[in-house]
Scaffold this motif. Sequence first.
Motif, PDB file in Angstrom:
ATOM      1  N   MET A 143       1.017  -0.923   0.266  1.00  0.00           N
ATOM      2  CA  MET A 143       0.035   0.007  -0.107  1.00  0.00           C
ATOM      3  C   MET A 143       0.808   1.098   0.279  1.00  0.00           C
ATOM      4  O   MET A 143       0.449   2.085  -0.458  1.00  0.00           O
ATOM      5  CB  MET A 143      -1.481  -0.044   1.201  1.00  0.00           C
ATOM      6  CG  MET A 143      -2.077  -1.069   1.273  1.00  0.00           C
ATOM      7  SD  MET A 143      -3.707  -1.519   2.309  1.00  0.00           S
ATOM      8  CE  MET A 143      -2.846  -0.779   4.111  1.00  0.00           C
ATOM      9  N   ARG A 144       2.045   1.277   0.587  1.00  0.00           N
ATOM     10  CA  ARG A 144       2.985   2.296   0.532  1.00  0.00           C
ATOM     11  C   ARG A 144       3.215   2.135  -0.450  1.00  0.00           C
ATOM     12  O   ARG A 144       4.176   3.478  -1.295  1.00  0.00           O
ATOM     13  CB  ARG A 144       3.859   2.476   1.720  1.00  0.00           C
ATOM     14  CG  ARG A 144       3.316   2.103   2.952  1.00  0.00           C
ATOM     15  CD  ARG A 144       4.574   1.854   4.253  1.00  0.00           C
ATOM     16  NE  ARG A 144       3.965   1.647   5.805  1.00  0.00           N
ATOM     17  CZ  ARG A 144       4.556   3.160   6.404  1.00  0.00           C
ATOM     18  NH1 ARG A 144       5.029   3.790   5.672  1.00  0.00           N
ATOM     19  NH2 ARG A 144       4.158   2.270   7.926  1.00  0.00           N
ATOM     20  N   CYS A 145       3.437   1.857  -2.099  1.00  0.00           N
ATOM     21  CA  CYS A 145       4.316   1.721  -3.129  1.00  0.00           C
ATOM     22  C   CYS A 145       3.108   2.096  -3.944  1.00  0.00           C
ATOM     23  O   CYS A 145       3.802   1.891  -5.698  1.00  0.00           O
ATOM     24  CB  CYS A 145       5.218   0.373  -3.421  1.00  0.00           C
ATOM     25  SG  CYS A 145       6.200   0.186  -2.265  1.00  0.00           S
ATOM     26  N   HIS A 146       2.073   2.894  -3.605  1.00  0.00           N
ATOM     27  CA  HIS A 146       0.818   3.119  -4.500  1.00  0.00           C
ATOM     28  C   HIS A 146       1.716   3.259  -5.862  1.00  0.00           C
ATOM     29  O   HIS A 146       1.102   3.516  -6.202  1.00  0.00           O
ATOM     30  CB  HIS A 146      -0.324   3.151  -3.562  1.00  0.00           C
ATOM     31  CG  HIS A 146      -0.208   4.401  -3.635  1.00  0.00           C
ATOM     32  ND1 HIS A 146       0.529   4.415  -2.188  1.00  0.00           N
ATOM     33  CD2 HIS A 146      -0.847   5.976  -3.640  1.00  0.00           C
ATOM     34  CE1 HIS A 146       0.171   6.008  -1.697  1.00  0.00           C
ATOM     35  NE2 HIS A 146      -0.567   6.787  -2.736  1.00  0.00           N
ATOM     36  N   THR A 147       2.641   4.064  -5.889  1.00  0.00           N
ATOM     37  CA  THR A 147       2.263   5.273  -6.997  1.00  0.00           C
ATOM     38  C   THR A 147       4.081   4.710  -7.436  1.00  0.00           C
ATOM     39  O   THR A 147       4.460   5.645  -7.979  1.00  0.00           O
ATOM     40  CB  THR A 147       2.596   7.009  -6.126  1.00  0.00           C
ATOM     41  OG1 THR A 147       3.841   7.133  -4.491  1.00  0.00           O
ATOM     42  CG2 THR A 147       1.956   7.543  -6.104  1.00  0.00           C
ATOM     43  N   TRP A 171       4.997   3.105  -9.379  1.00  0.00           N
ATOM     44  CA  TRP A 171       4.715   1.784 -10.786  1.00  0.00           C
ATOM     45  C   TRP A 171       5.290   2.608 -11.441  1.00  0.00           C
ATOM     46  O   TRP A 171       5.259   2.951 -12.138  1.00  0.00           O
ATOM     47  CB  TRP A 171       3.232   1.376 -10.703  1.00  0.00           C
ATOM     48  CG  TRP A 171       2.556   0.481 -10.073  1.00  0.00           C
ATOM     49  CD1 TRP A 171       1.130   1.894  -8.826  1.00  0.00           C
ATOM     50  CD2 TRP A 171       1.824  -0.903 -10.000  1.00  0.00           C
ATOM     51  NE1 TRP A 171       1.372  -0.166  -7.705  1.00  0.00           N
ATOM     52  CE2 TRP A 171       1.447  -0.928  -8.849  1.00  0.00           C
ATOM     53  CE3 TRP A 171       2.073  -1.729 -10.471  1.00  0.00           C
ATOM     54  CZ2 TRP A 171       0.915  -2.195  -8.543  1.00  0.00           C
ATOM     55  CZ3 TRP A 171       1.234  -2.707 -10.552  1.00  0.00           C
ATOM     56  CH2 TRP A 171       1.114  -3.413  -9.686  1.00  0.00           C
ATOM     57  N   GLU A 212       0.920  -7.904  -6.439  1.00  0.00           N
ATOM     58  CA  GLU A 212       1.251  -6.777  -7.901  1.00  0.00           C
ATOM     59  C   GLU A 212       0.734  -7.150  -9.141  1.00  0.00           C
ATOM     60  O   GLU A 212       0.258  -7.066  -9.533  1.00  0.00           O
ATOM     61  CB  GLU A 212       2.938  -6.795  -8.209  1.00  0.00           C
ATOM     62  CG  GLU A 212       3.810  -6.116  -9.017  1.00  0.00           C
ATOM     63  CD  GLU A 212       5.416  -6.509 -10.000  1.00  0.00           C
ATOM     64  OE1 GLU A 212       5.222  -5.872 -10.361  1.00  0.00           O
ATOM     65  OE2 GLU A 212       5.174  -7.673  -8.803  1.00  0.00           O
ATOM     66  N   ALA A 265      -3.138  -7.319  -8.838  1.00  0.00           N
ATOM     67  CA  ALA A 265      -3.069  -5.473  -9.142  1.00  0.00           C
ATOM     68  C   ALA A 265      -3.116  -5.017 -10.182  1.00  0.00           C
ATOM     69  O   ALA A 265      -4.138  -4.545 -11.288  1.00  0.00           O
ATOM     70  CB  ALA A 265      -2.821  -4.332  -8.416  1.00  0.00           C
TER      71      ALA A 265
END
Length: 104
Positions: free
Chosen positions: A46-50, A52, A90, A93
């Motif tokens: 969730m912390r890595c949502h930006t 990609w 990953e 998603a």
Amino acid sequence: MFNGKGDTTQLEADAARYGVILESHHLKPPEFRLWAELWPAVDLFMRCHTQWRAGPGGLIGLDYPAVLQIAAIAGIAVDAAIMEDIQVMELHARTLINSKAGGS
């Protein structure tokens, strides 16, 4: 649209506009249960949502150096099991997002 945070005002107004009858289960926020041992991987994901990487066909995958940097900053110890869990999330998603965007 139902935002999942308990405010159903807009959902109820939209339903009434179209003559849809909502029952109580339609107005209840979704509930999820998570095993405690999976929390570090979910928290990191969730912390890595930006973070990609994307191309013309849609999302490619997470930027792993950025994922590891965020983990270090957040104090999340990353081991093989956490990386496997991140990769499972990953994959799902990416597939879901790309299918909604019309990508591959």
